[in-house]
Scaffold this active site. Structure first.
Site, PDB file in Angstrom:
ATOM      1  N   HIS A   1      84.492 -47.953 -25.042  1.00  0.00           N
ATOM      2  CA  HIS A   1      85.775 -47.267 -25.261  1.00  0.00           C
ATOM      3  C   HIS A   1      85.689 -46.315 -26.455  1.00  0.00           C
ATOM      4  CE1 HIS A   1      88.065 -50.942 -23.428  1.00  0.00           C
ATOM      5  NE2 HIS A   1      87.865 -50.032 -22.491  1.00  0.00           N
TER       6      HIS A   1
ATOM      7  N   ASN B   1      84.503 -38.454 -14.349  1.00  0.00           N
ATOM      8  CA  ASN B   1      84.294 -39.855 -14.718  1.00  0.00           C
ATOM      9  C   ASN B   1      83.996 -40.625 -13.427  1.00  0.00           C
ATOM     10  OD1 ASN B   1      84.462 -42.495 -15.488  1.00  0.00           O
ATOM     11  ND2 ASN B   1      86.479 -42.340 -16.465  1.00  0.00           N
TER      12      ASN B   1
ATOM     13  N   ARG C   1      87.985 -60.345 -17.363  1.00  0.00           N
ATOM     14  CA  ARG C   1      86.823 -60.759 -18.178  1.00  0.00           C
ATOM     15  C   ARG C   1      87.232 -61.830 -19.185  1.00  0.00           C
ATOM     16  NH1 ARG C   1      85.658 -54.798 -19.734  1.00  0.00           N
ATOM     17  NH2 ARG C   1      84.977 -53.931 -17.750  1.00  0.00           N
TER      18      ARG C   1
ATOM     19  N   GLU D   1      90.977 -39.809 -23.126  1.00  0.00           N
ATOM     20  CA  GLU D   1      89.511 -39.775 -23.156  1.00  0.00           C
ATOM     21  C   GLU D   1      88.980 -38.482 -22.542  1.00  0.00           C
ATOM     22  OE1 GLU D   1      88.116 -44.180 -22.425  1.00  0.00           O
ATOM     23  OE2 GLU D   1      90.149 -43.905 -21.709  1.00  0.00           O
TER      24      GLU D   1
ATOM     25  N   ARG E   1      81.467 -38.338 -18.253  1.00  0.00           N
ATOM     26  CA  ARG E   1      81.528 -39.593 -19.003  1.00  0.00           C
ATOM     27  C   ARG E   1      80.318 -40.432 -18.603  1.00  0.00           C
ATOM     28  NH1 ARG E   1      84.463 -45.039 -17.499  1.00  0.00           N
ATOM     29  NH2 ARG E   1      84.144 -46.128 -19.447  1.00  0.00           N
TER      30      ARG E   1
ATOM     31  N   ARG F   1     101.310 -56.700 -15.815  1.00  0.00           N
ATOM     32  CA  ARG F   1     102.724 -56.695 -15.409  1.00  0.00           C
ATOM     33  C   ARG F   1     103.054 -57.878 -14.512  1.00  0.00           C
ATOM     34  NH1 ARG F   1     102.345 -50.427 -14.170  1.00  0.00           N
ATOM     35  NH2 ARG F   1     100.298 -51.231 -13.700  1.00  0.00           N
TER      36      ARG F   1
HETATM   37  P1  ADP Z   1      92.096 -49.318 -17.375  1.00  0.00           P
HETATM   38  O1  ADP Z   1      92.092 -47.825 -17.660  1.00  0.00           O
HETATM   39  O2  ADP Z   1      91.233 -50.139 -18.265  1.00  0.00           O
HETATM   40  O3  ADP Z   1      91.993 -49.680 -15.922  1.00  0.00           O
HETATM   41  P2  ADP Z   1      94.866 -49.150 -18.265  1.00  0.00           P
HETATM   42  O4  ADP Z   1      94.689 -48.594 -19.625  1.00  0.00           O
HETATM   43  O5  ADP Z   1      95.443 -48.288 -17.211  1.00  0.00           O
HETATM   44  O6  ADP Z   1      93.533 -49.841 -17.756  1.00  0.00           O
HETATM   45  O7  ADP Z   1      95.788 -50.462 -18.402  1.00  0.00           O
HETATM   46  C1  ADP Z   1      96.105 -51.252 -17.321  1.00  0.00           C
HETATM   47  C2  ADP Z   1      96.887 -52.466 -17.812  1.00  0.00           C
HETATM   48  O8  ADP Z   1      98.060 -52.033 -18.492  1.00  0.00           O
HETATM   49  C3  ADP Z   1      97.324 -53.358 -16.664  1.00  0.00           C
HETATM   50  O9  ADP Z   1      97.130 -54.714 -16.991  1.00  0.00           O
HETATM   51  C4  ADP Z   1      98.801 -53.051 -16.566  1.00  0.00           C
HETATM   52  O10 ADP Z   1      99.545 -54.137 -16.077  1.00  0.00           O
HETATM   53  C5  ADP Z   1      99.177 -52.757 -17.997  1.00  0.00           C
HETATM   54  N1  ADP Z   1     100.401 -51.969 -18.041  1.00  0.00           N
HETATM   55  C6  ADP Z   1     100.595 -50.719 -17.583  1.00  0.00           C
HETATM   56  N2  ADP Z   1     101.889 -50.350 -17.740  1.00  0.00           N
HETATM   57  C7  ADP Z   1     102.527 -51.409 -18.296  1.00  0.00           C
HETATM   58  C8  ADP Z   1     103.871 -51.675 -18.702  1.00  0.00           C
HETATM   59  N3  ADP Z   1     104.825 -50.776 -18.548  1.00  0.00           N
HETATM   60  N4  ADP Z   1     104.147 -52.878 -19.238  1.00  0.00           N
HETATM   61  C9  ADP Z   1     103.185 -53.793 -19.391  1.00  0.00           C
HETATM   62  N5  ADP Z   1     101.897 -53.602 -19.037  1.00  0.00           N
HETATM   63  C10 ADP Z   1     101.578 -52.440 -18.496  1.00  0.00           C
END
Ligand code: ADP
Length: 397
Positions: A179, A7, A240, A384, A90, A284
């Site tokens: 997605h 990816n 976004r 994925e 991907r 977070r």
């Molecule tokens: P991407 O793959 O699109 O970069 P992810 O699926 O890894 O994103 O998701 C990232 C988001 O999930 C971030 O905003 C992160 O703060 C949130 N996140 C990850 N773990 C937690 C948690 N334990 N509690 C709340 N939010 C979380």
């Protein structure tokens, strides 16, 4: 059968080597800062880290190091590169041309180039990854798996924008959705968990990560999704803005004297959680600011997000004329019971009742609804890479 899943982003690359006999991940890794100072590869095998810090001028250098890490005597998981039976790549955008994964050949490379204009931020990096692998593993079969493919079943009434028709015929402007591999994976998994045939199910899949989208999956096919021509449409996300009145863009470009690139950055990189809260794009941090510091804008950013997801759930229940299950996945969907509770609050009228205790499940497949809830609420960690490996395996056989 071992499949390497790649990816590729513009400056980073994620990979997994998957053993298809048991669908186990043998090694996974991340290469960061390709073509920049401080390039680094981090590989994990059974939780143990192997780090290579070495200059990587381009994606070919990066993939060379990935292959070296995989066959490394001490830290690797295979002896020879020819143990890799195929590579699954991907690819973000497959346009209308690719409704399914395909074996990569010269014709497909031309097709991918044609799709690049639809995803100028993503497809070039994917293509660089493919070219690098072809150079280093010329005899290995490769497959392209598209983020957009699963959504090619969306009907015309949902994918057409009410713009002059020639914008569709001459410029390909329509909803594509993204997605797709994730929405597909959790739909199939949900049907299995429910012990039902996916062809008889109406599912609402919520992929809530840094990028976020909701899909309506009817009889195993995507019939609606919240992202559109680009991943900017739909929900507010990390950075976004999601769907806004399009006239706002014209207004702020005039008022703030913005260039096209500045306006693009404002909507893609400076909005969403970051823009509203002013704290961070990471959920977070935003949650912590809201909970621990009483930051009102942080709370507002969370409220806007949850309200958006709830609105799509309502809309997609109407689109499918019913719903059997709501499924949460990705960073927030898998790990934030509080967010899931906020989204599901008030959905009892639909027949979706969250069980407060079951909702504490984090990072596992679980049913979160009460035993008598008419609509199931599920959490399913997405995978994925596994979808890419499965598609690759099926095609090369
Ligand atoms: P991407 O793959 O699109 O970069 P992810 O699926 O890894 O994103 O998701 C990232 C988001 O999930 C971030 O905003 C992160 O703060 C949130 N996140 C990850 N773990 C937690 C948690 N334990 N509690 C709340 N939010 C979380």
């Amino acid at each position: 059968m071992k499949i390497l899943v790649i990816n590729c982003g513009s400056s980073s690359l994620k990979y997994q080597l998957i053993n298809m006999e048991n669908e186990q991940c043998l090694a996974l890794g991340l290469v960061e800062r390709i073509a920049a100072k401080g390039s680094i590869l981090t590989q994990k095998v059974n939780g143990e880290k192997y780090i290579i810090e070495e200059t990587m001028k381009n994606h070919t250098d990066a993939i060379k190091l990935v292959l070296a890490a995989l066959v490394d005597r001490k830290h690797g998981v295979i002896k020879e590169l020819n143990e890799i039976d195929a590579v699954g790549h991907r690819v973000v955008h497959g346009g209308e041309k690719y409704a399914k994964s395909v074996i990569i050949n010269d014709g497909v490379m031309i097709g991918l180039d044609e799709c690049t204009k639809l995803a100028p931020l993503h497809n070039p990096a994917n293509i660089m990854g493919i070219n690098a692998c072809k150079k280093l593993m010329p005899n290995t079969q490769m497959v392209a798996v598209f983020d957009t493919a699963f959504h090619q079943t969306i009907p015309e009434v949902a994918y057409m924008y009410p713009l002059p028709y020639y914008l569709y015929t001459d410029y390909g402007i329509r909803k594509y959705g993204f997605h797709g591999t994730s929405h597909k994976y959790i739909s199939v998994r949900a049907a299995k968990m429910m012990g039902r045939d996916i062809k008889d199910l109406k599912l609402i899949t919520c992929h809530l990560g840094n990028g976020a989208s909701v899909s309506a999956v009817k009889d195993g096919k995507s019939v609606e999704t919240s992202m559109g021509f680009t991943p900017l449409e739909g929900l507010a996300m990390g950075t976004r803005c999601g769907s806004i009145d399009p006239a706002i863009l014209i207004y702020i470009m005039k008022e703030l004297n913005l260039t096209i690139d500045e306006a693009n950055d404002l909507m893609n990189k400076e909005s969403g959680f970051l823009g509203v809260s002013g704290v961070s794009s990471d959920f977070r941090d935003v949650e912590s600011a809201a909970m621990n510091d009483g930051n009102k804008r942080a709370q507002l950013a969370i409220d806007i997000f949850c309200y958006g997801v709830k609105k799509f759930i309502g809309a997609y229940a109407a689109v499918m004329e019913g719903v059997d299950a709501i499924i949460f996945t990705a960073g927030l969907g898998e790990n934030s019971p509080r967010t899931r509770a906020r989204i599901c609050k008030g959905l009892e009228f639909l027949g979706a009742v969250l069980d407060k205790t079951k909702n504490n499940a984090v990072g596992i497949c679980a049913e979160l609804s009460t035993d008598d809830s008419k609509i199931k609420i599920l959490v399913i960690p997405t995978n994925e890479e596994l979808v890419i490996a499965r598609d690759t395996n099926a095609l090369i056989k």
